[in-house]
Design a protein around this motif. Structure first.
Motif, PDB file in Angstrom:
ATOM      1  N   PHE A  11     -11.097  48.224  43.412  1.00 25.51           N
ATOM      2  CA  PHE A  11      -9.993  47.412  43.915  1.00 25.51           C
ATOM      3  C   PHE A  11     -10.439  45.996  44.227  1.00 25.51           C
ATOM      4  CE2 PHE A  11      -9.032  51.805  44.757  1.00 25.51           C
ATOM      5  CZ  PHE A  11      -7.702  51.910  44.385  1.00 25.51           C
ATOM      6  N   PRO A  12      -9.476  45.057  44.287  1.00 24.54           N
ATOM      7  CA  PRO A  12      -9.827  43.677  44.621  1.00 24.54           C
ATOM      8  C   PRO A  12     -10.304  43.562  46.062  1.00 24.54           C
ATOM      9  CG  PRO A  12      -7.446  43.933  44.578  1.00 24.54           C
ATOM     10  CD  PRO A  12      -8.038  45.231  44.089  1.00 24.54           C
ATOM     11  N   GLU A  13     -11.056  42.507  46.317  1.00 22.53           N
ATOM     12  CA  GLU A  13     -11.549  42.275  47.673  1.00 22.53           C
ATOM     13  C   GLU A  13     -10.383  42.097  48.644  1.00 22.53           C
ATOM     14  OE1 GLU A  13     -14.350  39.060  49.915  1.00 22.53           O
ATOM     15  OE2 GLU A  13     -14.901  39.669  47.879  1.00 22.53           O
ATOM     16  N   ASP A  14      -9.420  41.281  48.257  1.00 19.00           N
ATOM     17  CA  ASP A  14      -8.221  41.065  49.076  1.00 19.00           C
ATOM     18  C   ASP A  14      -7.188  42.113  48.668  1.00 19.00           C
ATOM     19  OD1 ASP A  14      -5.923  40.277  50.392  1.00 19.00           O
ATOM     20  OD2 ASP A  14      -5.992  38.203  49.675  1.00 19.00           O
ATOM     21  N   MET A  15      -6.915  43.033  49.556  1.00 24.64           N
ATOM     22  CA  MET A  15      -6.046  44.171  49.252  1.00 24.64           C
ATOM     23  C   MET A  15      -4.564  43.917  49.530  1.00 24.64           C
ATOM     24  SD  MET A  15      -7.723  46.758  48.008  1.00 24.64           S
ATOM     25  CE  MET A  15      -6.703  48.168  48.413  1.00 24.64           C
TER      26      MET A  15
ATOM     27  N   SER B  68     -14.696  44.077  42.088  1.00 25.01           N
ATOM     28  CA  SER B  68     -14.520  44.932  40.926  1.00 25.01           C
ATOM     29  C   SER B  68     -14.835  44.192  39.630  1.00 25.01           C
ATOM     30  CB  SER B  68     -13.081  45.430  40.895  1.00 25.01           C
ATOM     31  OG  SER B  68     -12.830  46.068  39.677  1.00 25.01           O
ATOM     32  N   GLN B  69     -15.089  44.969  38.620  1.00 23.31           N
ATOM     33  CA  GLN B  69     -15.332  44.407  37.308  1.00 23.31           C
ATOM     34  C   GLN B  69     -14.036  44.235  36.521  1.00 23.31           C
ATOM     35  OE1 GLN B  69     -17.573  47.197  34.935  1.00 23.31           O
ATOM     36  NE2 GLN B  69     -16.709  48.899  36.040  1.00 23.31           N
ATOM     37  N   PHE B  70     -12.910  44.714  37.023  1.00 26.35           N
ATOM     38  CA  PHE B  70     -11.636  44.647  36.345  1.00 26.35           C
ATOM     39  C   PHE B  70     -10.857  43.420  36.797  1.00 26.35           C
ATOM     40  CE2 PHE B  70     -12.507  49.239  36.654  1.00 26.35           C
ATOM     41  CZ  PHE B  70     -12.614  49.506  35.300  1.00 26.35           C
ATOM     42  N   PRO B  71      -9.972  42.892  35.943  1.00 31.20           N
ATOM     43  CA  PRO B  71      -9.115  41.779  36.368  1.00 31.20           C
ATOM     44  C   PRO B  71      -8.234  42.209  37.533  1.00 31.20           C
ATOM     45  CG  PRO B  71      -8.946  42.164  33.995  1.00 31.20           C
ATOM     46  CD  PRO B  71      -9.756  43.277  34.568  1.00 31.20           C
ATOM     47  N   THR B  72      -7.875  41.273  38.388  1.00 29.50           N
ATOM     48  CA  THR B  72      -7.083  41.577  39.586  1.00 29.50           C
ATOM     49  C   THR B  72      -5.786  42.294  39.235  1.00 29.50           C
ATOM     50  OG1 THR B  72      -8.000  39.684  40.698  1.00 29.50           O
ATOM     51  CG2 THR B  72      -5.967  40.561  41.595  1.00 29.50           C
ATOM     52  N   THR B  73      -5.116  41.923  38.161  1.00 28.78           N
ATOM     53  CA  THR B  73      -3.837  42.543  37.821  1.00 28.78           C
ATOM     54  C   THR B  73      -3.974  44.028  37.531  1.00 28.78           C
ATOM     55  OG1 THR B  73      -4.119  41.866  35.528  1.00 28.78           O
ATOM     56  CG2 THR B  73      -2.779  40.437  36.949  1.00 28.78           C
TER      57      THR B  73
END
Length: 171
Positions: free
Chosen positions: A77-81, A2-7
């Motif tokens: 969503f992040p790669e690690d869910m 994703s282009q968004f920060p993980t938080t």
């Protein structure tokens, strides 16, 4: 990725569900104005109690369904869910259990709805997907104990609450 920060990811879907549930329950104070009966509220709460012991599997079912029906959402969503899944279940639990203190919870959920609209660019059609995935998860996760009455109660809960969140979004 994703282009968004993980938080940012930890509240996207969980926020939909919580805001929907809490807004509906908040409206319940107005004597059935929301259309949810005390029995339906009980069905939502008791079925959620059965979800908690299987929360990891429920989160897997939810996101599996979402990404299989809408693969384009995966990039949000992040790669690690792992953290995302735990956050979803934690937020849902807080919402269902916290219905006795709506004055505290509802404003937080409304703020979450605003953030979803403004920062995550959640669109109105995404609400339908989240609702469908939630019902799918409950049906698969709870099996025969998730009766048609449970499904109706959860569907009504989500429908009403999503209707309250949608005004935060551009039409």
């Amino acid at each position: 990725m994703s282009q968004f920060p993980t938080t940012v990811h930890y509240t996207i879907v969980a926020g939909f569900a919580i805001a929907a549930i809490l807004t509906l329950l908040h409206k319940k104070r107005e004597k059935k104005a929301a259309g949810l009966t005390p029995k339906q509220l009980e069905l939502v709460q008791t079925s959620w109690a059965k979800v908690e012991p299987i929360s990891d599997a429920a989160a897997d079912i939810f996101y599996g369904q979402m990404f299989s029906t809408h693969p384009e959402y995966r990039k949000l969503f992040p790669e690690d869910m792992a953290k995302q899944k735990k956050a979803l279940m934690k937020m849902l639990a807080m919402a269902v259990k916290g219905i006795t203190n709506l004055d505290e919870l509802v404003p937080k959920v409304q703020d979450l709805g605003r953030r979803h609209a403004k920062y995550y660019k959640v669109t109105i059609p995404m609400y339908k997907t989240v609702g469908e995935c939630l019902l799918f998860t409950l049906e698969k996760g709870l099996g025969d104990s998730f009766t048609p009455e449970h499904k109706e109660a959860w569907a009504l809960t989500y429908e009403i609450l999503a209707g309250v969140m949608i005004p935060f979004h551009d039409k």
